[in-house]
Structure formats: structure tokens, C-alpha cells
Design a protein around this motif. Structure first.
Motif, PDB file in Angstrom:
ATOM      1  N   ILE B   9      25.014  15.521  38.954  1.00  0.00           N
ATOM      2  CA  ILE B   9      26.386  15.251  39.378  1.00  0.00           C
ATOM      3  C   ILE B   9      26.378  14.139  40.415  1.00  0.00           C
ATOM      4  O   ILE B   9      25.575  14.159  41.359  1.00  0.00           O
ATOM      5  CB  ILE B   9      27.041  16.537  39.928  1.00  0.00           C
ATOM      6  N   LEU B  10      27.258  13.168  40.202  1.00  0.00           N
ATOM      7  CA  LEU B  10      27.479  12.134  41.222  1.00  0.00           C
ATOM      8  C   LEU B  10      28.682  12.575  42.041  1.00  0.00           C
ATOM      9  O   LEU B  10      29.763  12.801  41.489  1.00  0.00           O
ATOM     10  CB  LEU B  10      27.757  10.773  40.580  1.00  0.00           C
ATOM     11  N   ALA B  11      28.484  12.725  43.354  1.00  0.00           N
ATOM     12  CA  ALA B  11      29.544  13.283  44.196  1.00  0.00           C
ATOM     13  C   ALA B  11      30.017  12.294  45.248  1.00  0.00           C
ATOM     14  O   ALA B  11      29.240  11.470  45.739  1.00  0.00           O
ATOM     15  CB  ALA B  11      29.047  14.558  44.871  1.00  0.00           C
ATOM     16  N   TYR B  12      31.317  12.408  45.561  1.00  0.00           N
ATOM     17  CA  TYR B  12      31.958  11.592  46.603  1.00  0.00           C
ATOM     18  C   TYR B  12      32.499  12.475  47.714  1.00  0.00           C
ATOM     19  O   TYR B  12      33.054  13.538  47.444  1.00  0.00           O
ATOM     20  CB  TYR B  12      33.155  10.820  46.020  1.00  0.00           C
ATOM     21  N   GLU B  13      32.371  11.993  48.940  1.00  0.00           N
ATOM     22  CA  GLU B  13      32.971  12.679  50.096  1.00  0.00           C
ATOM     23  C   GLU B  13      33.574  11.597  50.994  1.00  0.00           C
ATOM     24  O   GLU B  13      32.900  10.646  51.372  1.00  0.00           O
ATOM     25  CB  GLU B  13      31.876  13.473  50.837  1.00  0.00           C
ATOM     26  N   VAL B  23      23.627  11.836  44.372  1.00  0.00           N
ATOM     27  CA  VAL B  23      23.310  12.394  43.059  1.00  0.00           C
ATOM     28  C   VAL B  23      22.544  13.683  43.307  1.00  0.00           C
ATOM     29  O   VAL B  23      21.519  13.687  44.001  1.00  0.00           O
ATOM     30  CB  VAL B  23      22.470  11.408  42.208  1.00  0.00           C
ATOM     31  N   VAL B  24      23.069  14.780  42.768  1.00  0.00           N
ATOM     32  CA  VAL B  24      22.452  16.089  42.961  1.00  0.00           C
ATOM     33  C   VAL B  24      22.088  16.659  41.595  1.00  0.00           C
ATOM     34  O   VAL B  24      22.909  16.671  40.673  1.00  0.00           O
ATOM     35  CB  VAL B  24      23.410  17.046  43.709  1.00  0.00           C
ATOM     36  N   LYS B  25      20.842  17.121  41.475  1.00  0.00           N
ATOM     37  CA  LYS B  25      20.357  17.673  40.207  1.00  0.00           C
ATOM     38  C   LYS B  25      20.422  19.194  40.254  1.00  0.00           C
ATOM     39  O   LYS B  25      19.937  19.819  41.201  1.00  0.00           O
ATOM     40  CB  LYS B  25      18.917  17.194  39.989  1.00  0.00           C
ATOM     41  N   ASN B  26      21.039  19.776  39.244  1.00  0.00           N
ATOM     42  CA  ASN B  26      21.126  21.242  39.096  1.00  0.00           C
ATOM     43  C   ASN B  26      21.675  21.957  40.332  1.00  0.00           C
ATOM     44  O   ASN B  26      21.355  23.112  40.579  1.00  0.00           O
ATOM     45  CB  ASN B  26      19.760  21.821  38.732  1.00  0.00           C
ATOM     46  N   GLY B  27      22.457  21.263  41.109  1.00  0.00           N
ATOM     47  CA  GLY B  27      23.088  21.893  42.269  1.00  0.00           C
ATOM     48  C   GLY B  27      22.150  22.226  43.402  1.00  0.00           C
ATOM     49  O   GLY B  27      22.564  22.830  44.395  1.00  0.00           O
ATOM     50  N   ASP B  80      26.136  13.709  34.465  1.00  0.00           N
ATOM     51  CA  ASP B  80      26.881  14.650  33.615  1.00  0.00           C
ATOM     52  C   ASP B  80      28.300  14.907  34.096  1.00  0.00           C
ATOM     53  O   ASP B  80      29.132  15.386  33.328  1.00  0.00           O
ATOM     54  CB  ASP B  80      26.128  15.976  33.539  1.00  0.00           C
ATOM     55  N   ALA B  81      28.572  14.669  35.371  1.00  0.00           N
ATOM     56  CA  ALA B  81      29.928  14.885  35.882  1.00  0.00           C
ATOM     57  C   ALA B  81      30.093  14.136  37.195  1.00  0.00           C
ATOM     58  O   ALA B  81      29.105  13.788  37.853  1.00  0.00           O
ATOM     59  CB  ALA B  81      30.193  16.370  36.102  1.00  0.00           C
ATOM     60  N   ILE B  82      31.354  13.907  37.540  1.00  0.00           N
ATOM     61  CA  ILE B  82      31.683  13.239  38.801  1.00  0.00           C
ATOM     62  C   ILE B  82      32.481  14.210  39.647  1.00  0.00           C
ATOM     63  O   ILE B  82      33.427  14.843  39.152  1.00  0.00           O
ATOM     64  CB  ILE B  82      32.458  11.947  38.522  1.00  0.00           C
ATOM     65  N   ALA B  83      32.069  14.365  40.906  1.00  0.00           N
ATOM     66  CA  ALA B  83      32.723  15.341  41.781  1.00  0.00           C
ATOM     67  C   ALA B  83      33.268  14.640  43.005  1.00  0.00           C
ATOM     68  O   ALA B  83      32.758  13.598  43.418  1.00  0.00           O
ATOM     69  CB  ALA B  83      31.724  16.416  42.203  1.00  0.00           C
ATOM     70  N   MET B 314      26.345  18.013  49.616  1.00  0.00           N
ATOM     71  CA  MET B 314      26.905  19.376  49.629  1.00  0.00           C
ATOM     72  C   MET B 314      28.049  19.492  48.616  1.00  0.00           C
ATOM     73  O   MET B 314      28.260  20.549  48.016  1.00  0.00           O
ATOM     74  CB  MET B 314      27.379  19.734  51.045  1.00  0.00           C
ATOM     75  N   ILE B 315      28.762  18.402  48.404  1.00  0.00           N
ATOM     76  CA  ILE B 315      29.863  18.402  47.424  1.00  0.00           C
ATOM     77  C   ILE B 315      29.269  18.484  46.012  1.00  0.00           C
ATOM     78  O   ILE B 315      29.786  19.197  45.146  1.00  0.00           O
ATOM     79  CB  ILE B 315      30.734  17.131  47.583  1.00  0.00           C
ATOM     80  N   GLY B 316      28.145  17.793  45.815  1.00  0.00           N
ATOM     81  CA  GLY B 316      27.460  17.862  44.519  1.00  0.00           C
ATOM     82  C   GLY B 316      26.922  19.255  44.243  1.00  0.00           C
ATOM     83  O   GLY B 316      26.927  19.723  43.099  1.00  0.00           O
ATOM     84  N   ALA B 317      26.457  19.942  45.292  1.00  0.00           N
ATOM     85  CA  ALA B 317      25.939  21.304  45.136  1.00  0.00           C
ATOM     86  C   ALA B 317      27.069  22.251  44.726  1.00  0.00           C
ATOM     87  O   ALA B 317      26.942  23.018  43.763  1.00  0.00           O
ATOM     88  CB  ALA B 317      25.297  21.775  46.443  1.00  0.00           C
ATOM     89  N   ALA B 318      28.190  22.192  45.453  1.00  0.00           N
ATOM     90  CA  ALA B 318      29.328  23.068  45.132  1.00  0.00           C
ATOM     91  C   ALA B 318      29.871  22.726  43.745  1.00  0.00           C
ATOM     92  O   ALA B 318      30.268  23.608  42.977  1.00  0.00           O
ATOM     93  CB  ALA B 318      30.415  22.915  46.187  1.00  0.00           C
ATOM     94  N   ALA B 319      29.876  21.434  43.418  1.00  0.00           N
ATOM     95  CA  ALA B 319      30.426  20.996  42.130  1.00  0.00           C
ATOM     96  C   ALA B 319      29.608  21.540  40.961  1.00  0.00           C
ATOM     97  O   ALA B 319      30.158  21.849  39.902  1.00  0.00           O
ATOM     98  CB  ALA B 319      30.477  19.465  42.073  1.00  0.00           C
ATOM     99  N   TYR B 320      28.320  21.679  41.159  1.00  0.00           N
ATOM    100  CA  TYR B 320      27.475  22.236  40.090  1.00  0.00           C
ATOM    101  C   TYR B 320      27.928  23.654  39.737  1.00  0.00           C
ATOM    102  O   TYR B 320      28.001  24.023  38.555  1.00  0.00           O
ATOM    103  CB  TYR B 320      26.009  22.239  40.540  1.00  0.00           C
ATOM    104  N   ASN B 321      28.250  24.444  40.760  1.00  0.00           N
ATOM    105  CA  ASN B 321      28.711  25.818  40.518  1.00  0.00           C
ATOM    106  C   ASN B 321      30.033  25.812  39.761  1.00  0.00           C
ATOM    107  O   ASN B 321      30.254  26.635  38.873  1.00  0.00           O
ATOM    108  CB  ASN B 321      28.858  26.566  41.845  1.00  0.00           C
TER     109      ASN B 321
END
Ligand SMILES: Nc1ncnc2c1ncn2[C@@H]1O[C@H](COP(=O)(O)OP(=O)(O)OP(=O)(O)O)[C@@H](O)[C@H]1O
Ligand SMILES: [Mg+2]
Lengths: 241, 349
Positions: B9-13, B23-27, B80-83, B314-321
Motif C-alpha cells: 500500500i502506498l499511503a499519504y498523510e 510504502v508498507v508491505k502486508n501492513g 495494490d492500493a492507495i491510502a 502508520m496510515i499504510g498499516a491501518a489501511a492494510y487492515n
């Protein structure tokens, strides 16, 4: 050349697809305040309707200001990300130039106005697309004087477009300066017109595409006056950690 | 045997004064984390100026998107997703992340996930160690001081909240009185370790039967003490002032949190938010939990200091869930500056 253009600079949302000069589609939402919610879905729906993908486009264009600070950032961020990710050229178009281009009459000075409250305006004067009074933040009185002088010297007709036209009309009348008001439709930026202006505009690096606010924030102005310190480029204040 | 495909997941804050991508892999695994902080800018004004913050966010957002991918050795095809954080926070600041993430999702045809910033802070723990549920979190940051019950990775409930100032806000306000520039927490924490609790400031709401907090009484007592000393031209020891303030904050936080831990018996205890970087608080909570009977001790996860403040990992981690739970956003996603996690029924009266 297929161009997707956007304006979120004012309280009107405008999105258009151009094939060069020709406007293939344009959607305008008047008095719609929630650009953040609407912009992406409007773009997506337009692309579906025209059976296009973002990656099929040749150019993006956006009204970069002046205008509502928050509104400008929604459009500029959206378009800058499209261009950056897809490697497609992007151009920023003056909101005032776009407004002025709504009135294509020859020998007519078009004064494009965006009400900035307290009898101040973001304004620029254009003659057949050429800027004669540069985009800026002006007191109404100064605009009236400058425009009147230009019209008298060169014999231009004068048309006012944009917002805050009631107060502006009163001031021009009081000064004895003859003018016309643009048609209702010409008072907000049209993305189709922005698309046309985009054809000859110079593409910029998407990372460098930023709103043209024309004003510093009040906090910075106060800080400058209180401390006597000079303004520095914004990049001096942001660090990667 | 084929390995299960990794989810990236590619995450923005961009909720406040940091623009961050990750970029966070598997949360659980941080493959890249870029944090562009504006602290230097807002220090000119003694606190975050929203319009200035928004202007800085837009200046870096496309650049740090490329950097996050490059640092993770990824192209968009690996994502796989953008958060994105869509609230709570400063609306103009949030809008940069939200607009950028939506545009990125459109340009790449990837799914979009909207993340609550506070859920994100708490999920910094998931980047540190596996969480077993139910879990309990002490969320302490610039705008929030909450005890949150985590039923599972996506169902959170607030069981305790501050009735006035947030803990970080209190640090920043008393910091100003001591002449410490925003954000003051880190400096006050360091001073506290060199001083002693000699002022014995009041511990508000220590003995009530709920999990709520209050810091305004402590803040007023602190400010009054300083003003009074000023008036009689007495100089107070700043280190002792800091130590006394911090001791009171930690007492209040740990007392209520320990009570909640005893009542809810969570499997994991988590700390999240900027104030979770406080060394005194980390130490105190670890000690208090170690005092519990062995079978009542939850596993303790204190994220590394770097993941306590605002960051996109941390946003990428939550987004994985949320991804696993199938909770996606559509292109109408908007910033919600006053977004809140749900409150437990006991809180709704
Ligand atoms: N070591 C520390 N001790 C105490 N407070 C600290 C420490 N380090 C940082 N802080 C405080 O943490 C706060 C910043 O945390 P964070 O960035 O999570 O808050 P925020 O994002 O502004 O607010 P929120 O997350 O609630 O919306 C500041 O108030 C800062 O003073
Ligand atoms: Mg935060």
C-alpha cells in the motif's frame, strides 16, 4: 491534441475535454462549494462517456489562480498528480486570463475581476488575450484609474467580467468610465476555454506546478513586519527527516 | 508451494504539519517512509498556521510520491492500493493528501482507502510487533488523549477521552510559558529528566470512576505558579517545573490507563501518538504493567519514537487492515476535519 482541463479556482467547478480548439465535453457546476467531493467523479464520468482513459490524454491544464486558496489547491493537486504519474505534459493557466478569454471581442479591454473583499480585487486586464494590466491584488480605486487611463489613451471599449461586479460597476460609473458587463456565462472560468489557452502555453514540471495565490499569508506578512526578517523561499522551511 | 502474494500500500498523510508518503508491505513492513516536516516554517509563528501548512503540503506532494516508490524499489505496478488520512486534522491540509491520493488512484486504476488518522497512530504498533486482540490503546497526541478498545483490526471504540486539553496540547502550552518553541513536548521531556517534582501540581480526576482525563486544571496551576513567581521577581527552576508538570501528566495518564487495563484485560497494550514518544510515560507504563500478575499482563507495544509522530507508514498499516476487511473509499472521498472513532455506549450520555 486531447486536453483535460479543470477549474476549481472559484465557487464554480468546470471540467472539459478538448480536441485542440474544439470542446468535446464541458461540465459546469454552478455555486457548488464542494469541489473536493465532485472533481474526481466529474472527471471520471466524462472520461467514461468519451471512452477515454487518463493515459490517452496529451495534456492537462488547470486554472492556477488567482482564486480561492483551498479551491485552487484541489484542482492543482489533482492535475499535478495525473501529470506526474502518467508523464503527460501539464500547463497552468491564469484564472483571470481564462475569464478574459470568455469575451473574444476585438478592441475591447476585458477587465477580469475576482472579488477579494474590502473593495480589493484579484484582477487583470486583457486585450485580445494580451495582458495589459498584470494579474495582481488591487484596490478597486487603483483599478478604476488605471483602466480608465488605458481606455482613454487607446480608445478601447471596456468589458467587466468575473465576481464582485456590483461594487465595481458603481465605482466605474462614479468615475464616468463607460463599460459593459459580460454575459452571465462569461463570469466564471470555463474549462473548455482553459483547454484552448493551454494549446500554446508552455508545459511545466508537475512538481513545480503550484497555485498562483498572488498574496502571501497574513501570518507571514505579520511575521515579516514584526521581526523585520526577509521572506525566504518556501523550500527553506520544509525538511525531510 | 506458492507464496501468498504480498499486499503493498502506498499511503499519504497530510493532516497537520508533516507531509508524508510510505510504502508498507502486508501492513507490517515499512519499505519506504518519507516525512517532510514544516516545523521550521511554523516556528516563525509559534504554532501551526493552517494556510501556511496547506501551501507547504502541495509543494512537496508529487515529489515525495516518487521518492516513496523509489526508496521502496517499486513501480506503480507493485502497488495494490492507495491510502490516505481523511481526518481528523486541518481541512486544508487534509485536502492535499485526499486530492493527491484520489488523483493517484484514478491515474493508476488502484483501489482507494480512507484512513482515520487516530486509527493510524494506534496502528503504528502493527509495524512494531503483531497485535493480538482484544487490544487496548492509549492514544496521546497533539489533539487527542483517548483510551481506545480494539475489538479487532478495524473495530475500535473510545472508552475514555479528555474533557478539555489533549496531553500534547498541554505540553505545547506550558512550553510556551517556559519559552520553549512549538512543539515543546520533546524538550520538556528532556528537562523533566533533569529536574524533580517539587511543585506537586494537582492530579485531576484521578479518583473518578471513568476513563476520562483532564489537563486544564494542571495547565492553569502551572501557569499561575509561573505568573506569581514573575510578579514577585522570583526565578523558578525550569527543570523542576518541567519535572513536576510531567509527573502530574504521567500520573493521570497511567492511573486511568491501568484501571482500564485491569477492567478490560486486553491481550495487547499499545501506545500511539506524538506524546507516546515521551520517555517518562513509556517507562512508567512498562513498569506499571510489569507489576500486574503475570497472567494479567498484556503484551506491551510501544512504537519506536519515529513512528509516534505523524507519518504515512502508520496510515499504510491501518489501511492494510481496511483492505483485508474490504473497506474501500470511492472518488467522492472528502476530508473530514472532525472525524472521530466511535464512542463506546458507556460514553454516550
Ligand atoms: N517526548 C515527548 N513528550 C511529550 N510530548 C511530546 C513528545 N514528543 C512530541 N510530543 C508532543 O506530541 C504532539 C505531536 O503529536 P502528533 O504529531 O501525533 O499530534 P498531531 O498530529 O498534531 O495531533 P493528532 O494526532 O491528535 O491529530 C505535540 O504536542 C508534541 O509536543
Ligand atoms: Mg497526529
Amino acid at each position: 491534441m486531447k486536453i483535460l482541463s479543470v477549474s476549481t479556482a472559484t465557487n464554480h467547478l468546470s471540467v472539459a475535454l478538448n480536441q485542440a480548439e474544439q470542446v468535446l465535453a464541458e461540465v459546469n457546476e454552478q455555486d457548488e462549494r464542494n469541489h473536493s467531493e465532485h472533481l474526481a467523479p466529474v472527471i471520471a464520468a466524462m472520461l467514461v462517456k468519451k471512452q477515454l482513459k487518463l493515459k490517452d490524454l496529451d495534456r492537462f491544464a488547470v486554472a492556477i489562480g488567482p482564486g480561492s486558496y483551498t479551491g485552487l489547491r484541489i484542482g492543482v493537486t489533482t492535475v499535478k498528480m495525473f501529470a506526474s504519474i502518467l508523464n503527460i505534459p501539464v500547463v497552468g493557466i491564469s484564472t483571470l486570463a481564462a475569464l478574459a478569454a470568455n469575451v473574444p471581442a476585438p478592441n475591447t479591454l476585458v477587465l477580469a475581476l475576482i472579488d477579494a473583499r474590502n473593495t480589493n480585487y484579484f484582477a487583470g486586464a486583457y486585450l485580445a488575450g494580451k495582458s495589459l494590466i498584470p494579474d495582481g491584488h488591487y484596490p478597486l480605486e487603483q483599478l478604476v484609474n488605471q483602466v480608465q487611463a488605458l481606455c482613454m489613451k487607446h480608445g478601447y471599449e471596456l468589458t467587466l467580467v468575473g465576481s464582485g461586479l456590483t461594487a465595481a460597476s458603481v465605482a466605474f460609473k462614479a468615475a464616468g468610465c463607460a463599460f459593459q458587463l459580460g454575459a452571465k456565462e462569461s463570469n466564471y472560468p470555463h474549462a473548455g476555454v482553459i483547454g484552448r489557452l493551454a494549446i500554446n502555453a508552455k508545459p511545466v514540471d508537475p512538481d513545480m506546478l503550484l497555485p498562483n495565490y498572488l498574496r502571501r499569508t497574513q501570518a507571514e506578512v505579520d511575521w515579516h513586519h514584526q521581526t523585520g526578517q526577509d521572506y525566504q523561499p518556501d523550500s527553506n522551511y520544509v525538511e525531510e527527516v | 508451494m506458492t507464496e501468498k502474494k504480498a499486499i503493498r500500500i502506498l499511503a499519504y498523510e497530510s493532516s497537520c504539519d508533516e507531509t508524508s508518503t510510505s510504502v508498507v508491505k502486508n501492513g507490517t513492513e515499512i519499505e519506504s517512509l518519507i516525512v517532510a516536516t514544516q516545523i521550521k516554517s511554523h516556528q516563525r509563528f509559534g504554532g501551526v498556521v493552517p494556510e501556511v501548512a496547506s501551501r507547504h503540503h502541495i509543494e512537496v506532494v508529487s515529489q515525495i510520491t516518487k521518492e516513496a516508490l523509489a526508496e521502496a524499489n517499486c513501480s506503480w505496478h507493485d502497488i495494490d492500493a492507495i491510502a490516505v488520512t481523511y481526518g481528523p486534522g486541518l481541512v486544508g491540509a487534509l485536502l492535499i493528501g485526499v486530492s493527491a491520493a484520489k488523483a493517484a488512484a484514478m491515474a493508476t486504476d488502484l483501489p482507494l482507502i480512507g484512513v482515520d488518522h487516530i486509527m493510524g497512530h494506534i496502528m503504528a504498533a502493527q509495524l512494531t510487533a503483531p497485535i493480538t486482540y482484544p487490544a487496548l490503546a492509549l492514544q496521546v497526541s497533539g489533539g487527542h488523549t483517548e483510551i481506545v478498545l480494539l475489538h479487532d483490526p478495524v473495530h475500535f471504540e473510545i472508552i475514555g477521552d479528555t474533557r478539555d486539553d489533549a496531553a500534547g496540547e498541554a505540553y505545547d502550552k506550558i512550553g510556551r510559558v517556559l519559552g520553549v518553541n512549538y512543539p515543546a513536548g520533546k524538550t520538556i521531556d528532556a528537562w523533566a529528566h533533569q529536574g524533580h517534582d517539587t511543585f506537586h501540581f494537582p492530579r485531576a480526576m484521578m479518583h473518578e470512576d471513568d476513563y476520562d482525563f483532564s489537563f486544564s486544571g494542571l495547565k492553569s496551576a502551572f501557569i499561575n505558579t509561573c505568573h506569581h513567581a514573575d510578579q514577585i521577581h522570583e526565578t523558578l527552576n525550569k527543570l523542576d517545573l518541567a519535572a513536576s508538570f510531567q509527573a502530574a501528566v504521567i500520573d493521570v495518564l497511567s492511573d486511568k490507563t491501568m484501571r482500564a487495563i485491569k477492567a478490560y484485560q486486553p491481550n495487547t497494550f499499545i501506545m500511539g501518538g506524538g506524546v507516546a514518544a515521551n520517555l517518562g510515560l513509556r517507562e512508567c507504563m512498562a513498569n506499571e504493567i510489569a507489576k500486574l500478575p503475570a497472567k494479567e499482563q498484556p503484551r506491551v507495544i510501544l512504537p519506536p519514537l519515529k513512528l509516534c509522530g505523524d507519518n504515512a507508514a502508520m496510515i499504510g498499516a491501518a489501511a492494510y487492515n481496511l483492505y483485508q476487511a474490504g473497506q474501500f473509499a470511492d472518488l467522492t472521498l472528502n476530508a473530514d476535519p472532525s472525524l472521530e472513532l466511535p464512542y463506546a455506549e458507556s460514553m454516550l450520555n
